[in-house]
Enzyme design. Sequence first.
Site, mmCIF file in Angstrom:
data_model
loop_
_atom_site.group_PDB
_atom_site.id
_atom_site.type_symbol
_atom_site.label_atom_id
_atom_site.label_comp_id
_atom_site.label_asym_id
_atom_site.label_seq_id
_atom_site.Cartn_x
_atom_site.Cartn_y
_atom_site.Cartn_z
ATOM 1 N N TRP A 58 29.509 -28.626 -6.175
ATOM 2 C CA TRP A 58 30.955 -28.884 -6.163
ATOM 3 C C TRP A 58 31.155 -30.373 -6.397
ATOM 4 O O TRP A 58 30.426 -31.211 -5.855
ATOM 5 C CB TRP A 58 31.556 -28.509 -4.790
ATOM 6 C CG TRP A 58 32.261 -27.179 -4.796
ATOM 7 C CD1 TRP A 58 31.697 -25.962 -4.557
ATOM 8 C CD2 TRP A 58 33.661 -26.962 -5.022
ATOM 9 N NE1 TRP A 58 32.661 -24.988 -4.636
ATOM 10 C CE2 TRP A 58 33.871 -25.568 -4.916
ATOM 11 C CE3 TRP A 58 34.745 -27.783 -5.306
ATOM 12 C CZ2 TRP A 58 35.122 -24.983 -5.087
ATOM 13 C CZ3 TRP A 58 35.997 -27.213 -5.469
ATOM 14 C CH2 TRP A 58 36.170 -25.820 -5.367
ATOM 15 N N SER A 92 29.785 -28.088 0.150
ATOM 16 C CA SER A 92 29.460 -28.825 1.378
ATOM 17 C C SER A 92 29.199 -27.899 2.561
ATOM 18 O O SER A 92 28.405 -28.214 3.447
ATOM 19 C CB SER A 92 30.601 -29.783 1.718
ATOM 20 O OG SER A 92 30.705 -30.772 0.728
ATOM 21 N N GLU A 94 27.572 -25.351 2.650
ATOM 22 C CA GLU A 94 26.185 -24.856 2.618
ATOM 23 C C GLU A 94 25.171 -25.947 3.020
ATOM 24 O O GLU A 94 23.988 -25.656 3.237
ATOM 25 C CB GLU A 94 25.829 -24.345 1.218
ATOM 26 C CG GLU A 94 26.372 -22.972 0.884
ATOM 27 C CD GLU A 94 27.888 -22.919 0.731
ATOM 28 O OE1 GLU A 94 28.418 -23.784 0.013
ATOM 29 O OE2 GLU A 94 28.540 -22.064 1.345
ATOM 30 N N VAL A 116 31.134 -34.000 -1.704
ATOM 31 C CA VAL A 116 32.468 -34.602 -1.767
ATOM 32 C C VAL A 116 33.486 -33.518 -1.464
ATOM 33 O O VAL A 116 33.527 -32.496 -2.155
ATOM 34 C CB VAL A 116 32.748 -35.210 -3.161
ATOM 35 C CG1 VAL A 116 34.226 -35.555 -3.310
ATOM 36 C CG2 VAL A 116 31.893 -36.446 -3.410
ATOM 37 N N LEU A 117 34.257 -33.733 -0.432
ATOM 38 C CA LEU A 117 35.336 -32.792 -0.106
ATOM 39 C C LEU A 117 36.661 -33.459 -0.421
ATOM 40 O O LEU A 117 36.918 -34.588 0.016
ATOM 41 C CB LEU A 117 35.275 -32.421 1.378
ATOM 42 C CG LEU A 117 34.193 -31.397 1.746
ATOM 43 C CD1 LEU A 117 33.817 -31.497 3.213
ATOM 44 C CD2 LEU A 117 34.659 -29.983 1.421
ATOM 45 N N ILE A 118 37.486 -32.775 -1.203
ATOM 46 C CA ILE A 118 38.793 -33.333 -1.567
ATOM 47 C C ILE A 118 39.886 -32.405 -1.044
ATOM 48 O O ILE A 118 39.831 -31.186 -1.249
ATOM 49 C CB ILE A 118 38.923 -33.496 -3.097
ATOM 50 C CG1 ILE A 118 37.788 -34.382 -3.626
ATOM 51 C CG2 ILE A 118 40.279 -34.107 -3.454
ATOM 52 C CD1 ILE A 118 37.749 -34.536 -5.134
ATOM 53 N N HIS A 124 41.989 -25.461 4.172
ATOM 54 C CA HIS A 124 40.568 -25.287 3.877
ATOM 55 C C HIS A 124 39.774 -26.568 4.119
ATOM 56 O O HIS A 124 38.708 -26.570 4.742
ATOM 57 C CB HIS A 124 40.445 -24.857 2.408
ATOM 58 C CG HIS A 124 39.072 -24.458 2.000
ATOM 59 N ND1 HIS A 124 38.188 -25.340 1.436
ATOM 60 C CD2 HIS A 124 38.426 -23.269 2.081
ATOM 61 C CE1 HIS A 124 37.064 -24.711 1.172
ATOM 62 N NE2 HIS A 124 37.181 -23.465 1.554
ATOM 63 N N PHE A 149 24.827 -38.113 7.099
ATOM 64 C CA PHE A 149 26.082 -37.440 6.735
ATOM 65 C C PHE A 149 26.632 -38.104 5.473
ATOM 66 O O PHE A 149 27.394 -39.058 5.536
ATOM 67 C CB PHE A 149 27.084 -37.549 7.890
ATOM 68 C CG PHE A 149 28.409 -36.896 7.612
ATOM 69 C CD1 PHE A 149 28.491 -35.551 7.310
ATOM 70 C CD2 PHE A 149 29.578 -37.628 7.658
ATOM 71 C CE1 PHE A 149 29.715 -34.941 7.063
ATOM 72 C CE2 PHE A 149 30.821 -37.039 7.405
ATOM 73 C CZ PHE A 149 30.873 -35.682 7.102
ATOM 74 N N ARG A 163 34.861 -44.928 -3.751
ATOM 75 C CA ARG A 163 33.726 -44.920 -2.836
ATOM 76 C C ARG A 163 32.422 -44.496 -3.509
ATOM 77 O O ARG A 163 31.389 -44.397 -2.849
ATOM 78 C CB ARG A 163 34.032 -43.974 -1.663
ATOM 79 C CG ARG A 163 35.060 -44.553 -0.723
ATOM 80 C CD ARG A 163 35.797 -43.500 0.083
ATOM 81 N NE ARG A 163 36.760 -44.098 0.986
ATOM 82 C CZ ARG A 163 37.972 -44.547 0.626
ATOM 83 N NH1 ARG A 163 38.362 -44.437 -0.635
ATOM 84 N NH2 ARG A 163 38.767 -45.114 1.504
HETATM 85 C C1 DLZ Z 1 35.831 -23.680 -1.790
HETATM 86 C C2 DLZ Z 1 35.670 -25.155 -1.848
HETATM 87 C C3 DLZ Z 1 36.771 -25.986 -2.090
HETATM 88 C C4 DLZ Z 1 38.136 -25.455 -2.288
HETATM 89 N N1 DLZ Z 1 36.651 -27.314 -2.186
HETATM 90 C C5 DLZ Z 1 35.415 -27.869 -2.016
HETATM 91 C C6 DLZ Z 1 35.233 -29.264 -2.113
HETATM 92 O O1 DLZ Z 1 36.165 -30.058 -2.354
HETATM 93 N N2 DLZ Z 1 33.986 -29.746 -1.920
HETATM 94 C C7 DLZ Z 1 32.923 -28.947 -1.618
HETATM 95 O O2 DLZ Z 1 31.812 -29.470 -1.420
HETATM 96 N N3 DLZ Z 1 33.071 -27.612 -1.549
HETATM 97 C C8 DLZ Z 1 34.264 -27.054 -1.747
HETATM 98 N N4 DLZ Z 1 34.413 -25.702 -1.662
HETATM 99 C C9 DLZ Z 1 33.235 -24.851 -1.494
HETATM 100 C C10 DLZ Z 1 32.766 -24.684 -0.021
HETATM 101 O O3 DLZ Z 1 32.114 -25.836 0.443
HETATM 102 C C11 DLZ Z 1 31.757 -23.524 0.068
HETATM 103 O O4 DLZ Z 1 30.785 -23.659 -0.927
HETATM 104 C C12 DLZ Z 1 32.412 -22.165 -0.076
HETATM 105 O O5 DLZ Z 1 33.427 -22.006 0.878
HETATM 106 C C13 DLZ Z 1 31.383 -21.019 0.107
HETATM 107 O O6 DLZ Z 1 30.819 -21.036 1.417
#
Ligand code: DLZ
Length: 225
Positions: A58, A92, A94, A116-118, A124, A149, A163
């Site tokens: 992702w 993330s 996982e 990276v989580l956005i 969610h 982390f 970043r």
């Molecule tokens: C589903 C999802 C979404 C919407 N956004 C992100 C993200 O910005 N960054 C990231 O690492 N993963 C995202 N995922 C996927 C989740 O981490 C995960 O892979 C799924 O929910 C399956 O367990």
Amino acid sequence: MISRIILFTSLLATSVFGFAPVGNNAALRTSLNAAESEVSFGELDGSKVRIGIIRTRWNDEHVTNLVDGAKKALKECNVEEDNIFETSVPGSFELPLAAKYLALSGTVDAIITAGVLIKGDTMHFEYICDATSKAIMNVGIQTNIPVVFGVLTCLNEEQVKKRSSDDNNHGYDWGKTAVEMALLRQEALGAGGKTTTGMGFGTATPLEGGSKGEPAKREKGPGFF
Ligand code: DLZ
């Protein structure tokens, strides 16, 4: 005066609700955008440590930049390329379980989790950030393998870029942190047997194999290295 009141209100909101309202306040914008590294690292000899990198697919481009930053730091610390294991997971969420599998394999001295989580339109982001950060901490605590982390939790892509770019790449700090913690672990648990961080653990009796000054024997685990 007005800007001071706004700043005070924002700080109050932050401490009470755990978040600050996004407004037009310049001071607040600056604090949201700027995240220059404030940590310093001493000389780190990573020539005898093995580092695992688990990264997400992702946000692939950004995560690749961060991993490149981490690898740059590992190289500076003289970590050998053969001593870097890298693999990927989908997202993330996982990362913690994959980190646990790698930690339990006994083949690495520290692990960097990179993702990276956005924030999107739903909750969610909050759930994944919370679950992932806690679980990653738990892997380290439960397995005695330091787990860095390395997950950016950003409100938008602009924050991510600030970043993960050349002049401010958090991945670089994650690489140095991994080596420092790997050395700390070796020192604390006896593997490696060399006082390297100056934290005072070097006098501890080695727990497994080897004697002081001589690395403990490691068994090759399945699947890694
Ligand atoms: C589903 C999802 C979404 C919407 N956004 C992100 C993200 O910005 N960054 C990231 O690492 N993963 C995202 N995922 C996927 C989740 O981490 C995960 O892979 C799924 O929910 C399956 O367990």
